[in-house]
Write a protein that holds these residues in place. Sequence first.
Motif, PDB file in Angstrom:
ATOM      1  N   LEU A 332       0.811  -1.220   0.000  1.00 24.88           N
ATOM      2  CA  LEU A 332       0.000   0.000   0.000  1.00 24.88           C
ATOM      3  C   LEU A 332       0.845   1.272   0.000  1.00 24.88           C
ATOM      4  O   LEU A 332       0.353   2.346  -0.346  1.00 24.88           O
ATOM      5  N   GLU A 333       2.124   1.156   0.355  1.00 23.88           N
ATOM      6  CA  GLU A 333       3.005   2.322   0.273  1.00 23.88           C
ATOM      7  C   GLU A 333       3.197   2.763  -1.173  1.00 23.88           C
ATOM      8  O   GLU A 333       3.449   3.941  -1.444  1.00 23.88           O
ATOM      9  N   TRP A 344      -5.061  -0.001  -5.065  1.00 27.60           N
ATOM     10  CA  TRP A 344      -5.101   0.401  -3.648  1.00 27.60           C
ATOM     11  C   TRP A 344      -6.234  -0.322  -2.926  1.00 27.60           C
ATOM     12  O   TRP A 344      -6.031  -0.882  -1.835  1.00 27.60           O
ATOM     13  N   ALA A 345      -7.419  -0.308  -3.526  1.00 31.03           N
ATOM     14  CA  ALA A 345      -8.578  -0.945  -2.901  1.00 31.03           C
ATOM     15  C   ALA A 345      -8.370  -2.449  -2.766  1.00 31.03           C
ATOM     16  O   ALA A 345      -8.757  -3.051  -1.747  1.00 31.03           O
ATOM     17  N   THR A 346      -7.754  -3.061  -3.762  1.00 33.63           N
ATOM     18  CA  THR A 346      -7.505  -4.507  -3.728  1.00 33.63           C
ATOM     19  C   THR A 346      -6.589  -4.870  -2.573  1.00 33.63           C
ATOM     20  O   THR A 346      -6.884  -5.778  -1.787  1.00 33.63           O
ATOM     21  N   SER A 347      -5.459  -4.169  -2.445  1.00 35.89           N
ATOM     22  CA  SER A 347      -4.519  -4.483  -1.362  1.00 35.89           C
ATOM     23  C   SER A 347      -5.110  -4.134   0.004  1.00 35.89           C
ATOM     24  O   SER A 347      -4.862  -4.841   0.989  1.00 35.89           O
ATOM     25  N   SER A 348      -5.893  -3.059   0.072  1.00 35.49           N
ATOM     26  CA  SER A 348      -6.513  -2.675   1.346  1.00 35.49           C
ATOM     27  C   SER A 348      -7.501  -3.742   1.799  1.00 35.49           C
ATOM     28  O   SER A 348      -7.524  -4.133   2.976  1.00 35.49           O
ATOM     29  N   ALA A 349      -8.305  -4.243   0.846  1.00 36.66           N
ATOM     30  CA  ALA A 349      -9.253  -5.306   1.182  1.00 36.66           C
ATOM     31  C   ALA A 349      -8.519  -6.596   1.511  1.00 36.66           C
ATOM     32  O   ALA A 349      -8.907  -7.335   2.436  1.00 36.66           O
ATOM     33  N   ASN A 350      -7.447  -6.886   0.769  1.00 37.34           N
ATOM     34  CA  ASN A 350      -6.662  -8.086   1.055  1.00 37.34           C
ATOM     35  C   ASN A 350      -6.057  -8.027   2.457  1.00 37.34           C
ATOM     36  O   ASN A 350      -5.999  -9.038   3.171  1.00 37.34           O
ATOM     37  N   GLN A 351      -5.608  -6.852   2.863  1.00 33.18           N
ATOM     38  CA  GLN A 351      -5.031  -6.700   4.199  1.00 33.18           C
ATOM     39  C   GLN A 351      -6.079  -6.932   5.288  1.00 33.18           C
ATOM     40  O   GLN A 351      -5.763  -7.406   6.387  1.00 33.18           O
ATOM     41  N   ALA A 352      -7.325  -6.612   4.968  1.00 36.02           N
ATOM     42  CA  ALA A 352      -8.395  -6.788   5.957  1.00 36.02           C
ATOM     43  C   ALA A 352      -8.624  -8.261   6.294  1.00 36.02           C
ATOM     44  O   ALA A 352      -9.099  -8.585   7.404  1.00 36.02           O
ATOM     45  N   ALA A 378     -12.892   0.049   0.616  1.00 32.60           N
ATOM     46  CA  ALA A 378     -12.374  -0.513  -0.629  1.00 32.60           C
ATOM     47  C   ALA A 378     -13.492  -0.703  -1.651  1.00 32.60           C
ATOM     48  O   ALA A 378     -13.328  -0.398  -2.839  1.00 32.60           O
ATOM     49  N   ILE A 379     -14.649  -1.213  -1.197  1.00 32.65           N
ATOM     50  CA  ILE A 379     -15.794  -1.401  -2.080  1.00 32.65           C
ATOM     51  C   ILE A 379     -16.240  -0.070  -2.666  1.00 32.65           C
ATOM     52  O   ILE A 379     -16.480   0.052  -3.876  1.00 32.65           O
ATOM     53  N   GLU A 380     -16.313   0.946  -1.836  1.00 32.04           N
ATOM     54  CA  GLU A 380     -16.734   2.260  -2.306  1.00 32.04           C
ATOM     55  C   GLU A 380     -15.732   2.839  -3.301  1.00 32.04           C
ATOM     56  O   GLU A 380     -16.094   3.432  -4.321  1.00 32.04           O
ATOM     57  N   ALA A 391     -15.970  -4.686  -6.988  1.00 30.44           N
ATOM     58  CA  ALA A 391     -16.612  -4.368  -5.709  1.00 30.44           C
ATOM     59  C   ALA A 391     -17.602  -5.459  -5.312  1.00 30.44           C
ATOM     60  O   ALA A 391     -17.691  -5.833  -4.130  1.00 30.44           O
ATOM     61  N   LYS A 392     -18.331  -5.980  -6.299  1.00 30.69           N
ATOM     62  CA  LYS A 392     -19.323  -7.026  -6.030  1.00 30.69           C
ATOM     63  C   LYS A 392     -18.676  -8.258  -5.409  1.00 30.69           C
ATOM     64  O   LYS A 392     -19.236  -8.883  -4.499  1.00 30.69           O
ATOM     65  N   ARG A 393     -17.451  -8.579  -5.870  1.00 35.93           N
ATOM     66  CA  ARG A 393     -16.772  -9.774  -5.361  1.00 35.93           C
ATOM     67  C   ARG A 393     -16.340  -9.628  -3.908  1.00 35.93           C
ATOM     68  O   ARG A 393     -16.064 -10.627  -3.238  1.00 35.93           O
TER      69      ARG A 393
END
Length: 411
Positions: A332-333, A344-352, A378-380, A391-393
């Motif tokens: 994410l850096e 960004w959203a993909t890695s943020s969701a993956n980190q969750a 991330a979805i938003e 986002a649906k996934r």
Amino acid sequence: MDFLALTGRLGVPLGDEETRRQRAEAASALAAGRFADADKALAQAELHSIGGSSDLSALPVAQRLWIGENRADRAGISFLRTTPDAYREAAGRYGEASALIGLADIDRSRAVALAQAKALARLSEDFGGRDGYDAAVTLLRRLLEGLDSLEDAVAFAGAQDALAATLEALAEITGTEDLRVEALGRCRTGVENLHRDEAPLLWHALTVRFGRLAVTLGEAREDDALLEEAVTALASVLAVWDRNRDEAHWLEAEHMISRARAALGGRRSDLALLERAFNGFNRVAKAVDRTREPLRWAELQDQMGGVLVAMGERYREPVVFEEAIAVFAAALEERRRESVPLLWATSSANQALPMMRLAERRKDPVLARQALTQIAVAIEAMRSAGFAANAKRLEAHLIKAGALVEALHKA
């Protein structure tokens, strides 16, 4: 044909004394950057070889070869001008050269026809659109009709590789999976009767392309058989590849085989495969210059994080999930929301995801809420950037995170 290769060809003795003189003049003009003068000198060499004949088929074989080779080199000069019209002119000249050489030297004629197809493909590759790719596909299919996979193994494999590359490129711009499937089949057919010792570079190229396509399709379809084929093919390449001679392609093969092992290991809960995948990703990441290729480096961090999450399911200690969170943070850096919102959203969701696992094990409602928030944001972000399908996934993960927060709150 690039500048150095063309310069080398012009330095090879060809034809009679006058032809050689004109080619030397063309080489001098080319070295000085006077492409028009170089083309003019080769055109004069052609006219000298034609000698006023109105029926080229009646000329001696040697003279037809001289004319064809000069026309092919004029195609190379056209290609150096790097404009769409120049590429089209180059393709046309390669086609003429192939026809001129014809049966006088069938192998050379086929090689020049292959150069024509590659020039057409480069038209789309360098300037966009699909017209060049479509024309190249048509030409390559026609070329393959006259090749035998056993008697002309190298030429056949070369044409299959070029066709597979073109189909793969078309798949990238159209999103058509069937094109990748056909490209995969072309690679498989091309390498089937090609021995590595006959054409090592071609064998490597076909095998790596096959592996890349098999990994891409295997991941998308969750097809273990394809992924296993990819591992076998890429392992055969890595076993004989000298990393020091071609590190870029070695790293690509190592990356692809690691992706295949990660997918297989995750579905099978195979810790050995997951460890090999992580080590492979890590080897590639260490070889990538983060300052020069920040997004490539970040992709590898994200992939290592995914493997660590899968490994964490097999370990009781939370340290693996903690490592995964840290690796995603590193990704994410470089994957910043303002520049690459989907990544960004993909890695943020993956980190969750490892956050959720840790929160569940530690009974930590604060960490669970953080995971829930990251997935929701991330979805938003994906929706705002126009990636509604992505986002649906993530919605299933959002529901799980919400249920975890509620369960921990009640506890």
